[in-house]
Design an enzyme around this catalytic site. Structure first.
Site, PDB file in Angstrom:
ATOM      1  N   GLY A 256      -1.659   2.407  -6.826  1.00 41.17           N
ATOM      2  CA  GLY A 256      -2.445   2.615  -8.041  1.00 41.17           C
ATOM      3  C   GLY A 256      -1.883   3.741  -8.882  1.00 41.17           C
ATOM      4  O   GLY A 256      -1.861   3.664 -10.122  1.00 41.17           O
TER       5      GLY A 256
ATOM      6  N   HIS B 125      -2.528  -4.587 -10.181  1.00 45.36           N
ATOM      7  CA  HIS B 125      -3.322  -3.476 -10.697  1.00 45.36           C
ATOM      8  C   HIS B 125      -3.687  -3.721 -12.153  1.00 45.36           C
ATOM      9  O   HIS B 125      -2.861  -4.212 -12.931  1.00 45.36           O
ATOM     10  CB  HIS B 125      -2.553  -2.160 -10.595  1.00 45.36           C
ATOM     11  CG  HIS B 125      -2.385  -1.685  -9.194  1.00 45.36           C
ATOM     12  ND1 HIS B 125      -3.279  -0.839  -8.577  1.00 45.36           N
ATOM     13  CD2 HIS B 125      -1.432  -1.956  -8.269  1.00 45.36           C
ATOM     14  CE1 HIS B 125      -2.877  -0.599  -7.339  1.00 45.36           C
ATOM     15  NE2 HIS B 125      -1.757  -1.279  -7.126  1.00 45.36           N
TER      16      HIS B 125
ATOM     17  N   CYS C 135       0.861  -1.185   0.000  1.00 45.10           N
ATOM     18  CA  CYS C 135       0.000   0.000   0.000  1.00 45.10           C
ATOM     19  C   CYS C 135       0.892   1.229   0.000  1.00 45.10           C
ATOM     20  O   CYS C 135       1.622   1.471   0.960  1.00 45.10           O
ATOM     21  CB  CYS C 135      -0.923   0.006   1.229  1.00 45.10           C
ATOM     22  SG  CYS C 135      -1.940   1.487   1.348  1.00 45.10           S
TER      23      CYS C 135
ATOM     24  N   CYS D 260      -4.903   6.152  -4.023  1.00 50.12           N
ATOM     25  CA  CYS D 260      -4.227   4.851  -3.952  1.00 50.12           C
ATOM     26  C   CYS D 260      -2.807   5.050  -4.446  1.00 50.12           C
ATOM     27  O   CYS D 260      -2.588   5.320  -5.634  1.00 50.12           O
ATOM     28  CB  CYS D 260      -4.957   3.815  -4.804  1.00 50.12           C
ATOM     29  SG  CYS D 260      -4.157   2.193  -4.831  1.00 50.12           S
TER      30      CYS D 260
ATOM     31  N   GLU E 145     -10.279  -0.213  -5.136  1.00 53.99           N
ATOM     32  CA  GLU E 145      -9.279  -1.050  -4.493  1.00 53.99           C
ATOM     33  C   GLU E 145      -9.844  -2.411  -4.089  1.00 53.99           C
ATOM     34  O   GLU E 145     -10.966  -2.519  -3.596  1.00 53.99           O
ATOM     35  CB  GLU E 145      -8.696  -0.347  -3.265  1.00 53.99           C
ATOM     36  CG  GLU E 145      -7.861   0.874  -3.611  1.00 53.99           C
ATOM     37  CD  GLU E 145      -6.962   1.287  -2.468  1.00 53.99           C
ATOM     38  OE1 GLU E 145      -6.296   0.401  -1.885  1.00 53.99           O
ATOM     39  OE2 GLU E 145      -6.924   2.486  -2.155  1.00 53.99           O
TER      40      GLU E 145
END
Length: 276
Positions: free
Chosen positions: A222, A161, A75, A219, A210
């Site tokens: 992301g 992703h 993360c 994110c 997410e």
């Protein structure tokens, strides 16, 4: 049992951060879901657990749990909050720290302006490393989901992703299509679904659905994945400002085999103690 915690956010992507170095922490998926409930608990997108490292060459171990109770690998916004937390809690005085994650070591660094820069590692692009079911590696792939066919790029930043380019991120069907992509059978471990609008070669707008949390205000991984995907498609330059609904990140990637660097804010909202 009582646990001390801090509530933090990176661009509105919010976290409960718990020190597992100086206190004993036992958390079941059920307990994490209770803590993550925004009406009956504390509320968060992810819970971050700080632990002692397994390897003496590193400074900490970092575990991440979504508010559905599931543990995930990485993360980006959480990494910046992690660095701010261990500094504010005086667990370290190093400006750059080596942190173990489920998918390798990352290196967050506190900048002079208060932002946090993170070496997020080299992105993984081979389908088997995402993981993603495909016959061969490609820059993008057609994916049938939610009654349509979407052209996605797949990138792992320690977590998977799927990024698609859209004309207008505000009008993008993030909820319906994001949920369908998240649980698509071609992603055996599910996936984060990104929707990227290219504003200029050094600027994008981004929304991310997410895995295990739904759409969040920002994110970090992301943003990294979107910039990697955009550069590989020939749409973006090496350094890109990423506008999320929670604020802006700066992402840099020099190309294949090189790490991605993410720079952005991390903020402590409050600290408290919860009793089980």
């Amino acid at each position: 049992m009582k646990l001390k915690f801090s509530k933090m956010h990176g661009l509105g992507n919010d976290f409960v951060v718990i020190d597992g170095v100086r206190q004993t922490v036992t958390l079941s998926p059920e307990r994490i879901r209770e803590l993550g409930d925004r009406h009956f608990g504390i509320g968060f997108d992810q819970l971050l657990l700080v632990e002692a490292p397994r390897d003496a060459d590193n400074d900490f171990r970092y575990r991440i749990f979504n508010n559905d109770g599931g543990e995930v690998e990485q993360c980006g916004n959480g990494a910046r909050c992690f660095a701010r937390f261990v500094t504010e809690q005086r667990l370290t005085n190093k400006p750059a720290i080596r942190v173990e994650t489920a998918r390798g070591v990352i290196v967050p660094q506190l900048e002079a302006d208060g932002s946090v820069k993170v070496d997020m590692g080299v992105p993984r692009l081979a389908p088997a490393e995402i993981p993603f079911v495909a016959d061969a590696e490609a820059v993008s792939y057609p994916l049938e989901a939610a009654g349509g066919t979407w052209q996605i790029s797949v990138v792992s930043m320690g977590n998977p992703h799927a990024v698609q380019v859209v004309d207008d991120v505000d009008a993008a069907p993030v909820g319906a299509v994001g949920a369908a992509i998240e649980s698509h059978p071609r992603f055996p471990e599910r996936v984060n679904a990104g929707f990227m609008q290219v504003v200029a070669r050094d600027e994008i707008r981004l929304r991310v659905f997410e895995r295990g949390a739904g759409e969040t205000l920002a994110c970090g991984t992301g943003a990294c994945a979107a910039v990697v995907a955009g550069i590989r498609r020939g749409l973006l330059d090496e350094t890109v400002k990423v506008h999320t609904r929670g604020g802006d990140l700066s992402i840099s990637w020099a190309g294949p085999g090189q790490p991605v660097y993410m720079t952005g804010p991390a903020v402590t909202v409050f600290s408290g103690e919860v009793e089980f």
